[in-house]
Motif scaffolding. Structure first.
Motif, PDB file in Angstrom:
ATOM      1  N   ASP A  80       0.826  -1.202   0.000  1.00  0.00           N
ATOM      2  CA  ASP A  80       0.000   0.000   0.000  1.00  0.00           C
ATOM      3  C   ASP A  80       0.865   1.258   0.000  1.00  0.00           C
ATOM      4  OD1 ASP A  80      -2.231   1.530   0.019  1.00  0.00           O
ATOM      5  OD2 ASP A  80      -2.974   0.879   1.971  1.00  0.00           O
ATOM      6  N   ASP A  81       0.239   2.384  -0.340  1.00  0.00           N
ATOM      7  CA  ASP A  81       0.948   3.667  -0.309  1.00  0.00           C
ATOM      8  C   ASP A  81       0.566   4.487   0.923  1.00  0.00           C
ATOM      9  OD1 ASP A  81      -1.628   4.310  -0.955  1.00  0.00           O
ATOM     10  OD2 ASP A  81      -1.154   5.420  -2.792  1.00  0.00           O
ATOM     11  N   ASN A  82       0.037   3.815   1.943  1.00  0.00           N
ATOM     12  CA  ASN A  82      -0.359   4.478   3.182  1.00  0.00           C
ATOM     13  C   ASN A  82       0.880   4.800   4.014  1.00  0.00           C
ATOM     14  OD1 ASN A  82      -1.504   5.361   5.547  1.00  0.00           O
ATOM     15  ND2 ASN A  82      -2.257   3.339   6.177  1.00  0.00           N
ATOM     16  N   SER A  83       1.222   6.071   4.118  1.00  0.00           N
ATOM     17  CA  SER A  83       2.450   6.478   4.808  1.00  0.00           C
ATOM     18  C   SER A  83       2.371   6.286   6.322  1.00  0.00           C
ATOM     19  CB  SER A  83       2.780   7.940   4.491  1.00  0.00           C
ATOM     20  OG  SER A  83       1.736   8.789   4.920  1.00  0.00           O
ATOM     21  N   GLU A  84       1.193   5.924   6.845  1.00  0.00           N
ATOM     22  CA  GLU A  84       1.067   5.652   8.275  1.00  0.00           C
ATOM     23  C   GLU A  84       1.492   4.220   8.606  1.00  0.00           C
ATOM     24  OE1 GLU A  84       0.227   7.962  10.542  1.00  0.00           O
ATOM     25  OE2 GLU A  84       0.205   9.390   8.879  1.00  0.00           O
ATOM     26  N   ALA A  85       1.611   3.374   7.594  1.00  0.00           N
ATOM     27  CA  ALA A  85       1.984   1.976   7.810  1.00  0.00           C
ATOM     28  C   ALA A  85       3.499   1.864   7.989  1.00  0.00           C
ATOM     29  CB  ALA A  85       1.526   1.126   6.631  1.00  0.00           C
ATOM     30  N   PRO A  86       3.982   0.809   8.671  1.00  0.00           N
ATOM     31  CA  PRO A  86       5.433   0.649   8.834  1.00  0.00           C
ATOM     32  C   PRO A  86       6.149   0.327   7.526  1.00  0.00           C
ATOM     33  CG  PRO A  86       4.254  -1.213   9.779  1.00  0.00           C
ATOM     34  CD  PRO A  86       3.221  -0.203   9.417  1.00  0.00           C
ATOM     35  N   VAL A  87       5.421  -0.265   6.567  1.00  0.00           N
ATOM     36  CA  VAL A  87       5.978  -0.546   5.239  1.00  0.00           C
ATOM     37  C   VAL A  87       5.024   0.028   4.200  1.00  0.00           C
ATOM     38  CG1 VAL A  87       6.678  -2.322   3.595  1.00  0.00           C
ATOM     39  CG2 VAL A  87       7.110  -2.662   6.029  1.00  0.00           C
ATOM     40  N   TYR A  88       5.511   0.956   3.378  1.00  0.00           N
ATOM     41  CA  TYR A  88       4.675   1.540   2.332  1.00  0.00           C
ATOM     42  C   TYR A  88       5.553   1.957   1.161  1.00  0.00           C
ATOM     43  CZ  TYR A  88       6.206   6.175   3.994  1.00  0.00           C
ATOM     44  OH  TYR A  88       6.960   7.267   4.352  1.00  0.00           O
ATOM     45  N   LYS A  97       9.679   3.877  -4.499  1.00  0.00           N
ATOM     46  CA  LYS A  97      10.505   3.855  -3.294  1.00  0.00           C
ATOM     47  C   LYS A  97       9.757   3.113  -2.187  1.00  0.00           C
ATOM     48  CE  LYS A  97      13.008   7.465  -2.197  1.00  0.00           C
ATOM     49  NZ  LYS A  97      13.438   8.797  -1.665  1.00  0.00           N
ATOM     50  N   LEU A  98      10.443   2.127  -1.593  1.00  0.00           N
ATOM     51  CA  LEU A  98       9.876   1.350  -0.494  1.00  0.00           C
ATOM     52  C   LEU A  98      10.397   1.917   0.820  1.00  0.00           C
ATOM     53  CD1 LEU A  98       8.228  -1.233   0.319  1.00  0.00           C
ATOM     54  CD2 LEU A  98      10.432  -2.422   0.383  1.00  0.00           C
ATOM     55  N   PHE A  99       9.481   2.314   1.695  1.00  0.00           N
ATOM     56  CA  PHE A  99       9.844   2.866   3.001  1.00  0.00           C
ATOM     57  C   PHE A  99       9.623   1.809   4.077  1.00  0.00           C
ATOM     58  CE2 PHE A  99       9.115   6.587   0.466  1.00  0.00           C
ATOM     59  CZ  PHE A  99       9.987   7.545   0.963  1.00  0.00           C
ATOM     60  N   PRO A 104       8.239  -3.575  12.618  1.00  0.00           N
ATOM     61  CA  PRO A 104       8.197  -4.700  13.559  1.00  0.00           C
ATOM     62  C   PRO A 104       8.850  -5.938  12.947  1.00  0.00           C
ATOM     63  CG  PRO A 104       6.036  -3.658  13.338  1.00  0.00           C
ATOM     64  CD  PRO A 104       6.901  -3.117  12.231  1.00  0.00           C
ATOM     65  N   LYS A 105       9.262  -6.845  13.801  1.00  0.00           N
ATOM     66  CA  LYS A 105      10.002  -8.011  13.329  1.00  0.00           C
ATOM     67  C   LYS A 105       9.169  -8.926  12.442  1.00  0.00           C
ATOM     68  CE  LYS A 105      13.260 -11.488  14.916  1.00  0.00           C
ATOM     69  NZ  LYS A 105      13.919 -12.119  16.066  1.00  0.00           N
ATOM     70  N   ARG A 106       7.847  -8.898  12.606  1.00  0.00           N
ATOM     71  CA  ARG A 106       6.991  -9.782  11.804  1.00  0.00           C
ATOM     72  C   ARG A 106       7.010  -9.418  10.320  1.00  0.00           C
ATOM     73  NH1 ARG A 106       3.621  -6.561  14.831  1.00  0.00           N
ATOM     74  NH2 ARG A 106       2.263  -5.123  13.694  1.00  0.00           N
ATOM     75  N   TYR A 107       7.574  -8.254   9.970  1.00  0.00           N
ATOM     76  CA  TYR A 107       7.669  -7.863   8.563  1.00  0.00           C
ATOM     77  C   TYR A 107       8.930  -8.411   7.902  1.00  0.00           C
ATOM     78  CZ  TYR A 107       3.697  -4.691   8.963  1.00  0.00           C
ATOM     79  OH  TYR A 107       2.437  -4.169   9.131  1.00  0.00           O
ATOM     80  N   SER A 108       9.695  -9.228   8.611  1.00  0.00           N
ATOM     81  CA  SER A 108      10.845  -9.884   7.990  1.00  0.00           C
ATOM     82  C   SER A 108      10.379 -10.726   6.809  1.00  0.00           C
ATOM     83  CB  SER A 108      11.558 -10.786   9.004  1.00  0.00           C
ATOM     84  OG  SER A 108      12.129 -10.040  10.046  1.00  0.00           O
ATOM     85  N   GLY A 109      11.254 -10.921   5.837  1.00  0.00           N
ATOM     86  CA  GLY A 109      10.904 -11.741   4.680  1.00  0.00           C
ATOM     87  C   GLY A 109      11.484 -11.168   3.401  1.00  0.00           C
ATOM     88  N   PHE A 110      10.992 -11.647   2.264  1.00  0.00           N
ATOM     89  CA  PHE A 110      11.481 -11.211   0.960  1.00  0.00           C
ATOM     90  C   PHE A 110      10.565 -10.135   0.382  1.00  0.00           C
ATOM     91  CE2 PHE A 110      13.556 -15.283   1.415  1.00  0.00           C
ATOM     92  CZ  PHE A 110      14.808 -15.054   0.865  1.00  0.00           C
TER      93      PHE A 110
END
Length: 246
Positions: A80-88, A97-99, A104-110
């Motif tokens: 998503d392009d939601n800038s409030e999320a930890p990954v956007y 551009k990926l921010f 959080p650690k649960r976002y680990s991965g490819f």
């Protein structure tokens, strides 16, 4: 005359076949050369949780068609392009551009950047994100100084996401490759879990009843966590120097 026509037809067929083969080879080579590029280029990116990182994806200069999007591999929808999320993600004319903000650690991965056209992937590139739980110490880890004969303590913090379970046993102390246990004669090991809105912290204290010169050296505070993507161990070394009593 008829024979000459047959020869001419056969020659043209061979010529067309050769041209088709050359075209296929060139197309194959182009598909190998055409590729989106990501920067930084490291295939594994390791960060502490609560740190910020961004990765930019650029279209291949030879292939301007299609749209760029970042994906968490294994999920069908683009990030998503939601800038409030930890990954956007944010889109530019020829880039995405990926921010990764306080991830959080649960976002680990490819994570994969894909250049697509009409639901067909033209090219892609990916990296693996490893999010480690942060582990810190109080003061300067390279210059802990105690006085021989005095009581002394060293403190280690291990921080992680508030929605993950924690036990005090997940932080331990090691010296000379030996795990230190709570010993009333020489050492005390005390830990407690503290809770805040965004994270939990394990505070682990290694106490010396009475410092002796043999206590001098490197002490390792170690934190171990299970994770669906990785089971890495993170630690911090603390150097203790014992000085003589004046």
């Amino acid at each position: 005359m008829k024979f000459r026509s047959i020869v001419s037809f056969s020659h043209n067929s061979r010529t067309n076949a050769i041209f088709c083969l050359i075209f296929m080879i060139i197309s194959s080579l182009q598909s190998l050369v055409w590729s989106v590029r990501i920067h930084p280029q490291e295939k594994v990116k390791a960060i502490w949780n609560r740190q910020i990182l961004f990765v930019i994806c650029l279209k291949d200069p030879n292939q301007n068609e299609g749209v760029l999007n970042w994906y968490h591999v294994g999920r069908y929808e683009p990030i998503d392009d939601n800038s409030e999320a930890p990954v956007y993600q944010q889109h530019g004319a020829d880039s995405a551009k990926l921010f990764l903000v306080n991830v959080p650690k649960r976002y680990s991965g490819f994570y994969e950047c894909r250049q697509t056209k009409n639901s067909k992937v033209i090219s892609s590139d990916k990296f693996e994100l490893k999010v480690y739980n942060s582990i810190e110490t109080e003061g300067n880890k390279d210059s802990y100084v105690g006085t021989e004969g005095d009581a002394f303590t060293m403190l280690c913090f291990s921080k992680f996401d508030s929605d993950r379970d924690a036990t005090e046993a997940q932080v331990s102390w090691i010296h000379n490759n030996i795990r230190i246990v709570d010993d009333d004669k020489h050492f005390t090991v005390r830990s407690r879990v503290e809770q805040s809105v965004t994270q939990k912290t394990i505070r682990s204290t290694l106490g010396f009843k009475r410092l002796i010169k043999e206590n001098e050296g490197v002490y390792t505070c170690e934190s171990v966590y299970a994770n669906p993507f990785l089971t890495d161990m993170k630690s911090i070394d603390i150097n203790l120097r014992v000085q003589c009593k004046p």
